[in-house]
Write an enzyme that holds these catalytic residues in place. Structure first.
Site, mmCIF file in Angstrom:
data_model
loop_
_atom_site.group_PDB
_atom_site.id
_atom_site.type_symbol
_atom_site.label_atom_id
_atom_site.label_comp_id
_atom_site.label_asym_id
_atom_site.label_seq_id
_atom_site.Cartn_x
_atom_site.Cartn_y
_atom_site.Cartn_z
ATOM 1 N N ASP A 154 40.478 24.669 39.761
ATOM 2 C CA ASP A 154 40.917 25.819 39.476
ATOM 3 C C ASP A 154 41.015 25.744 37.966
ATOM 4 O OD1 ASP A 154 42.454 28.072 39.030
ATOM 5 O OD2 ASP A 154 43.114 28.163 41.050
ATOM 6 N N ALA A 189 48.681 43.748 55.156
ATOM 7 C CA ALA A 189 47.900 44.382 55.537
ATOM 8 C C ALA A 189 46.387 43.703 55.632
ATOM 9 C CB ALA A 189 47.236 45.502 54.783
ATOM 10 N N THR A 222 39.763 32.185 38.545
ATOM 11 C CA THR A 222 39.799 33.225 39.687
ATOM 12 C C THR A 222 40.233 34.499 38.979
ATOM 13 O OG1 THR A 222 41.912 32.562 40.445
ATOM 14 C CG2 THR A 222 40.215 31.615 41.488
ATOM 15 N N HIS A 227 44.116 32.738 44.626
ATOM 16 C CA HIS A 227 43.251 31.458 44.276
ATOM 17 C C HIS A 227 42.403 30.980 45.635
ATOM 18 C CE1 HIS A 227 45.164 31.146 39.996
ATOM 19 N NE2 HIS A 227 45.800 32.068 40.823
ATOM 20 N N ASP A 241 47.407 37.941 34.313
ATOM 21 C CA ASP A 241 46.429 38.794 33.737
ATOM 22 C C ASP A 241 46.190 40.095 34.074
ATOM 23 O OD1 ASP A 241 46.523 37.883 36.547
ATOM 24 O OD2 ASP A 241 44.485 38.247 37.022
ATOM 25 N N ASN A 298 41.533 39.674 42.670
ATOM 26 C CA ASN A 298 40.885 39.922 43.938
ATOM 27 C C ASN A 298 40.963 41.378 44.366
ATOM 28 O OD1 ASN A 298 40.226 37.049 45.120
ATOM 29 N ND2 ASN A 298 42.179 37.009 44.316
ATOM 30 N N SER A 299 42.109 41.892 44.281
ATOM 31 C CA SER A 299 42.454 43.186 44.867
ATOM 32 C C SER A 299 41.573 44.177 43.858
ATOM 33 C CB SER A 299 44.029 43.604 44.656
ATOM 34 O OG SER A 299 44.633 42.773 45.266
ATOM 35 N N HIS A 353 48.711 46.211 41.787
ATOM 36 C CA HIS A 353 49.116 45.589 40.824
ATOM 37 C C HIS A 353 47.972 44.892 39.934
ATOM 38 C CE1 HIS A 353 47.744 42.483 43.430
ATOM 39 N NE2 HIS A 353 48.638 41.405 42.749
HETATM 40 N N1 UDP Z 1 46.006 41.010 50.703
HETATM 41 C C1 UDP Z 1 45.948 40.994 51.936
HETATM 42 N N2 UDP Z 1 47.089 41.843 52.369
HETATM 43 C C2 UDP Z 1 47.945 42.460 51.864
HETATM 44 C C3 UDP Z 1 47.848 42.392 50.659
HETATM 45 C C4 UDP Z 1 47.070 41.393 49.857
HETATM 46 O O1 UDP Z 1 45.227 40.624 52.544
HETATM 47 O O2 UDP Z 1 48.798 43.066 52.332
HETATM 48 C C5 UDP Z 1 44.983 40.026 49.915
HETATM 49 C C6 UDP Z 1 44.198 40.848 49.043
HETATM 50 O O3 UDP Z 1 43.195 41.149 50.000
HETATM 51 C C7 UDP Z 1 43.690 39.771 47.902
HETATM 52 C C8 UDP Z 1 44.747 38.964 47.816
HETATM 53 O O4 UDP Z 1 45.671 39.227 48.933
HETATM 54 O O5 UDP Z 1 42.590 38.907 48.271
HETATM 55 C C9 UDP Z 1 45.835 38.769 46.757
HETATM 56 O O6 UDP Z 1 45.156 38.661 45.491
HETATM 57 P P1 UDP Z 1 45.116 39.218 44.037
HETATM 58 O O7 UDP Z 1 44.541 38.353 43.263
HETATM 59 O O8 UDP Z 1 44.943 40.800 44.364
HETATM 60 O O9 UDP Z 1 46.925 39.087 44.036
HETATM 61 P P2 UDP Z 1 47.857 38.071 43.905
HETATM 62 O O10 UDP Z 1 48.512 37.780 45.262
HETATM 63 O O11 UDP Z 1 47.305 36.801 43.344
HETATM 64 O O12 UDP Z 1 48.665 38.423 42.921
#
Ligand code: UDP
Length: 464
Positions: free
Chosen positions: A108, A338, A130, A16, A379, A359-360, A355
């Protein structure tokens, strides 16, 4: 005349914050001042972001004290966070509005209470959800699914089709609904996300981090309830397209291990499986071992993000079986966190075991990387179904992660059906980039959002 000033208020969670910081960086150069509300802990973790954003005189962080800082990997823990926010933040929002001239609040959308919190102040509330449009629409329909008798689930066949969710008839199964739908219909979190999502119709407008070519039919459904929608994503690509990626610092709350890029440099093109479950998902030790065997047995080089808090039980045998250690030494690279956008853009990456956090998913789409989906909660169940059957960008192994399945699906995506998935991933990546390029739908919508905020500023000055 002083520039418009927007309060931006994300749920304190990596995905978010990431998306809302990106929105902030799109608004600041357009002459819109922003105050970004953030928890003490997250404020500390974003040191790289401070220097990047402080170069804008119109930007400041406002730190919120006393927020819940525990994990959010279950529905119950998410509700603890929602409740804590609902209690602590309304007086804070009202005080901020009294102290500074505020043009609008971009909150949000998961914090439906923000509308009530600022009621009577005259400050319009724009919700930014988001998540994907498809997941939003599934949340929006929870009450209707209860009314039509499709919730709670009858029987034990989770492959049964859902028929009363417009735009998803024919392919959405029970197991593809948001994870909260698996609980009792009186479950607190289920009720909360359902009613909060409905509040979006009361907001002045709704921002979604998506693009019309990806989710057009579902966006049209939402439009019947939320007439003013700005689809302006993928935001990370939008920043690049407007040449606003100011520096290499990221929005990560955890420290990135950039050594993996050197390791990727040594791998053949499109050979590596990148594995990450985002910032909140957790695995049991059994699941970890099953994934691990599947990865090693697939014989693909793999880069795996194992966050410090990814695995739930670390107690008993921390020992990793010898064959896994050997296979990992030969072909694997493990990191705690990473630089994900860079990893996905690396030519050595051939697929993403994800997962399907939103964002991913978007980052994978923009990079043209096919996906192997293993959704964890919320989601993600909806997103992963769309990845497989609507967008045809990969395969969904939802609810199962035994080693033979992991091995088979990885090979299916990276070998057997590689050409097919690469083609559709490249096609969607092209559409994503076009949407944020001059004349594209997201580009036009962002310009409209900026103009509308400026107009709100003028209106509010007239009133005061
Ligand atoms: N991310 C990252 N490095 C990692 C894993 C995730 O920078 O090793 C970032 C990824 O690029 C994304 C965010 O963390 O922008 C994760 O958001 P997402 O909505 O995919 O999943 P959430 O963490 O909310 O379950």
């Amino acid at each position: 005349m002083s520039p418009p000033h927007v309060l931006i208020f994300p749920l304190p969670a990596q995905g978010h914050i990431n998306a809302m910081l990106k929105l902030t960086e799109l608004l600041l150069p357009a002459g819109i001042n922003t105050t970004f509300l953030i928890s003490t802990k997250d404020h500390r973790s974003l040191s790289g972001v401070h220097s990047r954003l402080n170069s804008y005189p119109g930007f400041r962080f406002h730190v919120i004290q006393g927020l819940y800082e525990g994990p959010m990997d279950t529905a119950e823990k998410l509700s603890v966070m929602f409740d804590c926010l609902a209690e602590i933040t309304p007086p804070l929002l009202r005080n901020l509005i009294l102290d500074f001239p505020v043009t609008c609040l971009i909150a949000d959308g998961i914090m439906g209470f923000s509308i009530d919190a600022v009621e009577g102040t005259g400050v319009p509330v724009i919700f930014f959800r988001t998540i994907s449009a498809c997941a939003f629409w599934a949340y929006f329909n929870i009450q209707d699914l209860i009314n039509s008798g499709e919730l709670p689930f009858s029987g034990t066949n989770m492959d049964e089709r859902i028929v009363n969710l417009k735009g998803m008839e024919g392919f959405l199964r029970q197991r593809d609904l948001p994870s909260f739908c698996r609980s009792d219909i009186n479950n607190y979190t289920l009720r909360q996300v359902s009613s909060i999502t409905r509040r979006s119709s009361d907001a002045h407008a709704l921002i979604l981090n998506t693009f019309d070519d990806l989710e057009g039919p579902i966006i049209s459904q939402i439009q019947k309830h939320c007439s003013n929608i700005y689809t302006i994503g993928p935001l990370h690509a939008h920043l690049k397209s407007r040449s606003l990626s100011k520096s290499k610092s990221s929005n990560s709350l955890l420290e990135e291990d950039k050594t993996c890029i050197g390791w990727l440099d040594q791998q053949p093109p499109k050979s590596v499986l990148y594995v990450s479950f985002g910032s909140l998902a957790t695995l049991t030790r059994d699941q970890l071992i099953e994934f691990w065997y599947g990865l090693v047995n697939s014989k693909k080089p793999f880069l795996w993000v194992i966050r410090e808090d990814l695995v739930l039980s670390k107690d008993d045998e921390n020992k990793v079986p010898n064959e896994l250690e050997k296979g990992t030494k030969e072909r694997g690279y493990l990191v705690g966190w990473a630089p994900q956008e860079d990893v996905l853009a690396h030519p050595a990456v051939g697929a993403f075991l994800t997962h399907n956090g939103w964002n991913s998913t978007l980052e994978s789409i923009v990079a043209g990387v096919p996906m192997v989906s293993w959704s964890f909660y919320a989601d993600q169940q909806v997103n992963s179904r769309f990845v497989e059957v609507v967008w045809k960008l990969g395969l969904d192994m939802k609810d199962t992660c035994d080693r033979t399945l992991v091995e088979r699906i990885v090979k299916e995506v990276m070998d057997v059906r590689k050409e097919e998935f690469t083609k559709s991933a490249n096609r969607m990546a092209k559409l994503a980039i076009e949407s944020v390029s001059e004349g594209g739908s997201s580009y036009i919508n962002l310009d409209r959002l900026i103009e509308d905020i400026k107009e709100m500023g003028v209106q509010r000055k007239r009133i005061s």
